[in-house]
Design a protein around this motif. Structure first.
Motif, PDB file in Angstrom:
ATOM      1  N   ALA A  13      20.229 -11.029 -60.123  1.00 38.66           N
ATOM      2  CA  ALA A  13      21.421 -11.553 -60.766  1.00 38.66           C
ATOM      3  C   ALA A  13      22.103 -12.606 -59.908  1.00 38.66           C
ATOM      4  O   ALA A  13      22.586 -13.615 -60.419  1.00 38.66           O
ATOM      5  CB  ALA A  13      22.382 -10.406 -61.069  1.00 38.66           C
ATOM      6  N   PHE A  14      22.127 -12.384 -58.605  1.00 39.96           N
ATOM      7  CA  PHE A  14      22.937 -13.270 -57.765  1.00 39.96           C
ATOM      8  C   PHE A  14      22.146 -14.385 -57.095  1.00 39.96           C
ATOM      9  O   PHE A  14      22.695 -15.408 -56.735  1.00 39.96           O
ATOM     10  CB  PHE A  14      23.680 -12.448 -56.706  1.00 39.96           C
ATOM     11  N   TRP A  15      20.837 -14.166 -56.872  1.00 38.46           N
ATOM     12  CA  TRP A  15      20.098 -15.188 -56.135  1.00 38.46           C
ATOM     13  C   TRP A  15      18.928 -15.771 -56.911  1.00 38.46           C
ATOM     14  O   TRP A  15      18.670 -16.937 -56.847  1.00 38.46           O
ATOM     15  CB  TRP A  15      19.608 -14.616 -54.793  1.00 38.46           C
ATOM     16  N   TRP A  16      18.204 -14.934 -57.637  1.00 35.43           N
ATOM     17  CA  TRP A  16      16.960 -15.422 -58.235  1.00 35.43           C
ATOM     18  C   TRP A  16      17.188 -16.142 -59.557  1.00 35.43           C
ATOM     19  O   TRP A  16      16.303 -16.785 -60.080  1.00 35.43           O
ATOM     20  CB  TRP A  16      15.966 -14.269 -58.439  1.00 35.43           C
ATOM     21  N   SER A  17      18.361 -15.980 -60.157  1.00 31.82           N
ATOM     22  CA  SER A  17      18.564 -16.610 -61.459  1.00 31.82           C
ATOM     23  C   SER A  17      19.538 -17.778 -61.344  1.00 31.82           C
ATOM     24  O   SER A  17      20.374 -17.820 -60.438  1.00 31.82           O
ATOM     25  CB  SER A  17      19.089 -15.579 -62.468  1.00 31.82           C
ATOM     26  N   GLU A  18      19.407 -18.686 -62.312  1.00 33.61           N
ATOM     27  CA  GLU A  18      20.243 -19.880 -62.309  1.00 33.61           C
ATOM     28  C   GLU A  18      21.505 -19.625 -63.131  1.00 33.61           C
ATOM     29  O   GLU A  18      21.497 -18.798 -64.043  1.00 33.61           O
ATOM     30  CB  GLU A  18      19.474 -21.051 -62.951  1.00 33.61           C
ATOM     31  N   GLN A  34      27.866 -20.618 -69.864  1.00 31.97           N
ATOM     32  CA  GLN A  34      28.765 -19.657 -69.226  1.00 31.97           C
ATOM     33  C   GLN A  34      28.909 -19.870 -67.733  1.00 31.97           C
ATOM     34  O   GLN A  34      29.787 -19.275 -67.099  1.00 31.97           O
ATOM     35  CB  GLN A  34      28.239 -18.241 -69.421  1.00 31.97           C
ATOM     36  N   GLY A  35      28.013 -20.678 -67.153  1.00 35.28           N
ATOM     37  CA  GLY A  35      28.084 -20.863 -65.717  1.00 35.28           C
ATOM     38  C   GLY A  35      27.740 -19.581 -64.979  1.00 35.28           C
ATOM     39  O   GLY A  35      26.853 -18.835 -65.379  1.00 35.28           O
ATOM     40  N   GLU A  36      28.487 -19.328 -63.910  1.00 38.21           N
ATOM     41  CA  GLU A  36      28.205 -18.181 -63.058  1.00 38.21           C
ATOM     42  C   GLU A  36      28.464 -16.848 -63.764  1.00 38.21           C
ATOM     43  O   GLU A  36      27.963 -15.809 -63.367  1.00 38.21           O
ATOM     44  CB  GLU A  36      29.079 -18.252 -61.793  1.00 38.21           C
ATOM     45  N   LEU A  37      29.269 -16.913 -64.810  1.00 40.25           N
ATOM     46  CA  LEU A  37      29.684 -15.664 -65.454  1.00 40.25           C
ATOM     47  C   LEU A  37      28.513 -14.893 -66.048  1.00 40.25           C
ATOM     48  O   LEU A  37      28.608 -13.698 -66.276  1.00 40.25           O
ATOM     49  CB  LEU A  37      30.703 -15.961 -66.557  1.00 40.25           C
ATOM     50  N   VAL A  38      27.424 -15.601 -66.297  1.00 36.30           N
ATOM     51  CA  VAL A  38      26.276 -14.930 -66.896  1.00 36.30           C
ATOM     52  C   VAL A  38      25.743 -13.846 -65.973  1.00 36.30           C
ATOM     53  O   VAL A  38      25.089 -12.912 -66.408  1.00 36.30           O
ATOM     54  CB  VAL A  38      25.184 -15.960 -67.246  1.00 36.30           C
ATOM     55  N   ARG A  39      26.052 -13.967 -64.690  1.00 35.58           N
ATOM     56  CA  ARG A  39      25.515 -12.986 -63.729  1.00 35.58           C
ATOM     57  C   ARG A  39      26.014 -11.567 -63.998  1.00 35.58           C
ATOM     58  O   ARG A  39      25.346 -10.608 -63.649  1.00 35.58           O
ATOM     59  CB  ARG A  39      25.887 -13.406 -62.311  1.00 35.58           C
ATOM     60  N   LEU A  40      27.185 -11.469 -64.613  1.00 38.91           N
ATOM     61  CA  LEU A  40      27.696 -10.138 -64.939  1.00 38.91           C
ATOM     62  C   LEU A  40      26.945  -9.544 -66.136  1.00 38.91           C
ATOM     63  O   LEU A  40      26.902  -8.334 -66.317  1.00 38.91           O
ATOM     64  CB  LEU A  40      29.201 -10.219 -65.234  1.00 38.91           C
ATOM     65  N   PHE A  41      26.337 -10.449 -66.925  1.00 37.16           N
ATOM     66  CA  PHE A  41      25.638  -9.986 -68.121  1.00 37.16           C
ATOM     67  C   PHE A  41      24.474  -9.066 -67.806  1.00 37.16           C
ATOM     68  O   PHE A  41      24.125  -8.220 -68.602  1.00 37.16           O
ATOM     69  CB  PHE A  41      25.125 -11.197 -68.911  1.00 37.16           C
ATOM     70  N   TYR A  42      23.867  -9.277 -66.641  1.00 36.39           N
ATOM     71  CA  TYR A  42      22.684  -8.465 -66.335  1.00 36.39           C
ATOM     72  C   TYR A  42      23.058  -7.012 -66.121  1.00 36.39           C
ATOM     73  O   TYR A  42      22.205  -6.129 -66.169  1.00 36.39           O
ATOM     74  CB  TYR A  42      21.955  -9.040 -65.111  1.00 36.39           C
ATOM     75  N   LEU A  43      24.319  -6.732 -65.907  1.00 36.14           N
ATOM     76  CA  LEU A  43      24.787  -5.346 -65.885  1.00 36.14           C
ATOM     77  C   LEU A  43      25.368  -4.944 -67.240  1.00 36.14           C
ATOM     78  O   LEU A  43      25.087  -3.877 -67.768  1.00 36.14           O
ATOM     79  CB  LEU A  43      25.856  -5.181 -64.791  1.00 36.14           C
ATOM     80  N   HIS A  44      26.168  -5.879 -67.792  1.00 32.79           N
ATOM     81  CA  HIS A  44      26.936  -5.531 -68.979  1.00 32.79           C
ATOM     82  C   HIS A  44      26.070  -5.335 -70.217  1.00 32.79           C
ATOM     83  O   HIS A  44      26.236  -4.345 -70.946  1.00 32.79           O
ATOM     84  CB  HIS A  44      27.985  -6.629 -69.228  1.00 32.79           C
ATOM     85  N   VAL A  45      25.148  -6.245 -70.456  1.00 30.78           N
ATOM     86  CA  VAL A  45      24.370  -6.182 -71.696  1.00 30.78           C
ATOM     87  C   VAL A  45      23.501  -4.917 -71.769  1.00 30.78           C
ATOM     88  O   VAL A  45      23.521  -4.220 -72.786  1.00 30.78           O
ATOM     89  CB  VAL A  45      23.543  -7.476 -71.883  1.00 30.78           C
TER      90      VAL A  45
END
Lengths: 273, 51, 222, 276
Positions: free
Chosen positions: D49-54, D59-70
């Motif tokens: 979520a934090f390093w391997w994905s763009e 959504q910009g950086e906010l998508v990183r929370l999606f990998y937990l939320h979804v």
């Protein structure tokens, strides 16, 4: 009519019945006695199909209580500590409602009320305004209209005057005479004794003593003045109007000290009913 | 970005706390029950799991 | 089966009529809720008119909760619960009877509240048929779900608190649907009220059917 | 993060020493594997979520929370579904197993549900400018779902006869599960009242989300549910056992009342006993 084997019944987590064995045949009058908390009320509720057995086997009126308990319920008549009447409805409305609810016609209602000695002027009085004795008579009338095959009476004499008590006794005798089984839980031995019942003592949620299961000699001594073999029969439920002594004159508490019946786990004598 | 980190921290710490609470509760309870009635502690690994 | 249901319902209604709890306590309480909304919305007539549908149904749900609790408190008094079980009436009939009595009381409540919002909130009915049908169908849904949860909580020591906690979330679709249908009927928003009536009808049918089956399971509690 | 610390694998426990309290927890080989797997997957997902994905295009950086939320938002239905299956099993076959699974499922589900709401709110604040948005179907549905099962757990905690409570709880669970589609449809229609634009989730731009990280997220949450459910189920089972031991004692005690004479039980009413 009633066959219980090792029946356990729980109230919450409390085993009110801790392994009851009891067999009662048609036409029998059984007096359940025992100290408070011995499980008398629970046993009556169980036989009425209101309580599921948690262990053991139980069948009442030929119906297995672990299964279709509702088939038992409509065939029993139960009078407990609570009246089972709606306080806002009048006496006549209550009895009419319960008559219709169990499928009986409302035409028997006046007769039932008359039989229990509920005066006509009371018919249109709300039950909440009745005295305890009047209420008890109304409850009994509501049971009378059902024509039950099994009567379960919990302290039926409580709160009644002398006339009312006599009415209850007549009711019990008539029901048994018509082939119905009557289970009475009562502390009033003097009152019940003339009806010549089979006395079953409960204690600690088990049958502590059952007249019908004693050895003939013990029963002879404990039972009554008669060494008469017919006495055993009377305890078995065949009504013998000639025998009026029933339990006899001894103090009923002596029955509890009878040797050999103390252990509830002891093998039980089988009776056919 | 701070929201993202906050979300992850809250989410993972809550799951972790719940997991540890369950483990502690299981330890306390299993002391009250004989081991032979704890089916997963006898010889089988495939125990009732709810799945 | 329907005969027994009517027997139970008639008995309940007769008791309610005698005891006057519904008329003396539940209806004034519902009215009071409407008054409190006016205070909460700062005597803003425009807002009150706009939010009449929602306020109306919240008032119905809260006062209906009292009616449901009342309906089951009469069954837990003085051993009548046991007596009713001993009567051998089918559980489904008991469910339908209790639900019918609650349904009729809810209808009476809705009439009182409707008059109150028309007068107090200056609401106007644009589609009377939709208004009446919504009231009927929503009351049926609330009565069915309420009866099921009423018998579930009647023997609990915490019945006063557990009933709203369990029942109100379940009634969320009714609140949404009835409010939206009323938006159409009162002309406060442009929506298709009849489509919302379908949701309410579905809710009512589901809970009447489910309740008829589940009531017996819940009665066998002792 | 939650590796079971019990050192002795139960498979190695010989039956001769089974009576020794080697294992005094709800852990087993299965849960150890699940727990370790879960811990590894947490580390992997955090890295993904934090390093391997763009960052996402919209959504910009906010998508990183999606990998937990979804994954939480979708898999939260699994424990509730298990709760429903357990309830049906209980009502249908009187399966004690089903009853315990229903209880476990509801509790794990409520935890998942609450976390979905919290992570969703934290995501909504920078995206929508508000923690909460009533026009989002999933938010509102999830909230009601959570409340329904909070009520279920409250009912479960009311003391009383376990069988009665199990029946009531099973009915409540089924009602809740029947209600969910109705609530979902209602909220979806209801939302159209306002002209508020729909949330990004509703538009479903899954292709913008890094598929690998999302997959890892699902694996992580799935392992977590399996681990938690197993432990919660065993706790429920242990509680039932403790209860049953108490019951055997109570029956023995009750019979002793009769054996020691009638006087011992005088004054003891069933009501008093029932409250213990």
């Amino acid at each position: 009519m009633i066959h219980l084997r090792g029946v356990i019944a729980l109230l919450g987590r409390f085993p009110a019945l801790a392994g009851v064995d009891l067999d009662v045949g048609p036409g029998e009058i059984v007096l359940l006695q025992g100290p408070n908390g011995a499980g008398k009320t629970t046993l009556l509720r169980l036989c009425g199909g209101l309580l599921a057995p948690s262990g053991g086997t139980a069948s009442v009126l030929g119906v297995d209580l672990t299964g279709k308990r509702r088939q038992v319920r409509s065939r029993v008549g139960m009078v407990g500590h609570a009246s089972g009447l709606y306080g806002d409805l009048t006496v006549a409305e209550n009895v009419r409602f319960w008559a219709r609810a169990c499928g009986a016609g409302a035409q028997d209602v006046p007769a039932a009320l008359d039989r229990m000695g509920v005066a006509h002027r009371l018919h249109d009085v709300p039950v909440a305004r009745l005295s305890a004795g009047q209420r008890r008579r109304t409850s009994l009338a509501a049971v009378v209209v059902r024509r039950p095959e099994l009567w379960l009476l919990d302290e039926p004499h409580a709160g009644l005057d002398q006339v009312g008590r006599d009415l209850v006794d007549t009711l019990i005798t008539d029901a048994a005479g018509a082939g119905a089984t009557v289970l009475v839980a009562s502390h009033e031995l003097d009152r019940i004794r003339p009806l010549n019942p089979r006395v079953v003592t409960l204690a600690g949620g088990v049958v502590h003593d059952d007249v019908a299961k004693r050895d003939p000699e013990v029963r002879g001594v404990q039972g009554s003045r008669a060494e008469d073999p017919a006495q055993a029969e009377s305890a078995h439920g065949v009504r013998d109007p000639g025998v009026t002594g029933g339990m006899g004159a001894e103090d009923p508490t002596q029955a509890e000290s009878a040797p050999g019946v103390r252990d509830p786990e002891a093998p039980k004598g089988k009776r056919d009913a | 970005m701070s929201y993202v980190i906050a979300g992850w921290v809250i989410g993972l710490s809550a799951l972790g706390a719940y997991a540890f609470a369950l483990l502690a509760r299981g330890r306390r309870l299993s002391r009250l029950v004989a081991p032979d009635r704890q089916r997963w502690s006898t010889t089988r690994a495939d125990t009732p799991t709810g799945r | 089966m329907l005969r027994d249901a009517w027997l139970i319902a008639a008995k309940d209604l007769r008791i309610e009529w005698r005891s006057r709890v519904a008329t003396n306590q539940v209806a004034p309480f519902a009215f009071l809720i409407l008054v409190l909304f006016a205070f909460a919305l700062d005597a803003n007539s425009a807002a009150l008119r706009e939010f009449t549908p929602g306020l109306f149904w919240v008032a119905v749900l809260f006062s209906g909760m009292l009616a449901i609790q009342r309906s089951f408190s009469i069954e837990s008094s003085d051993g009548v619960g046991d007596a009713l079980l001993l009567s051998g009436i089918e559980p489904a009939s008991m469910f339908l009877g209790k639900a019918l009595a609650i349904f009729l009381q809810l209808l009476a409540l809705e009439v009182i509240l409707a008059v109150a919002v028309l007068v107090l909130y200056d609401a106007g009915i644009e589609d009377g048929v939709l208004f009446a049908t919504t009231s009927l169908v929503a009351a049926a849904g609330v009565a069915a779900a309420g009866t099921l949860y009423g018998v579930l909580s009647v023997n609990l020591r915490v019945k006063e608190t557990i009933l709203p906690l369990l029942l109100l979330p379940v009634l969320a679709p009714v609140l949404i649907g009835a409010t939206r249908a009323f938006n159409d009927a009162l002309g406060t928003a442009a929506v298709d009220g009849w489509a919302w009536l379908g949701v309410l009808g579905l809710f009512a049918v589901i809970y009447i059917v489910f309740g008829s089956f589940a009531y017996g399971v819940l009665l066998e509690d002792s | 993060m939650t590796v079971p610390t019990n050192p002795s694998p139960d498979l190695a426990t010989p039956s001769a020493t089974a009576s020794a309290p080697l294992l005094t927890s709800t852990s087993s080989r299965l849960t150890q594997v699940l727990g370790i797997g879960w811990a590894i997957s947490v580390v992997l997902v955090v890295c993904a979520a934090f390093w391997w994905s763009e960052p996402d295009a919209t959504q910009g950086e906010l998508v990183r929370l999606f990998y937990l939320h979804v994954p939480l938002a979708i898999l939260e239905y699994v424990p509730f579904l298990l709760c429903g299956i357990g309830s049906v099993l209980f009502l249908w076959k009187r399966s004690e197993w089903g009853d315990l699974m229903a209880h476990a499922g509801a509790e794990v589900g409520v935890v998942m549900c609450a976390l979905t709401l919290v992570t969703g709110a934290v995501w909504g604040r920078p995206t929508w400018g508000t923690y909460w948005d009533w026009s989002d179907v999933r938010l509102v549905t999830t909230l009601i779902l959570c409340l329904l099962f909070v009520g279920y757990l409250a009912l479960r905690r009311v003391p009383g006869d376990p069988t009665t409570r199990a029946k009531q709880a099973a009915i409540v669970a089924l009602v809740a599960l029947i209600d969910i589609p109705l609530i979902n449809r209602s909220v979806e229609w209801w939302e159209n009242r306002t002209l508020h634009q729909k949330g990004t989730i509703a538009q479903g731009k899954i292709e913008d989300i890094n598929a690998f990280a999302t997959l890892l997220g699902f694996i992580m949450v799935g392992l977590g549910i399996a681990f938690l459910m197993t432990h919660r189920f065993r706790i429920a089972w242990l509680e039932r056992q403790v209860d049953r031991v108490g019951l055997d004692d109570a029956i023995a005690h009750r019979r002793a009342e009769a054996a020691t004479g009638v006087d011992a039980s005088v004054g003891r009413t069933p009501e008093e006993g029932g409250q213990q």
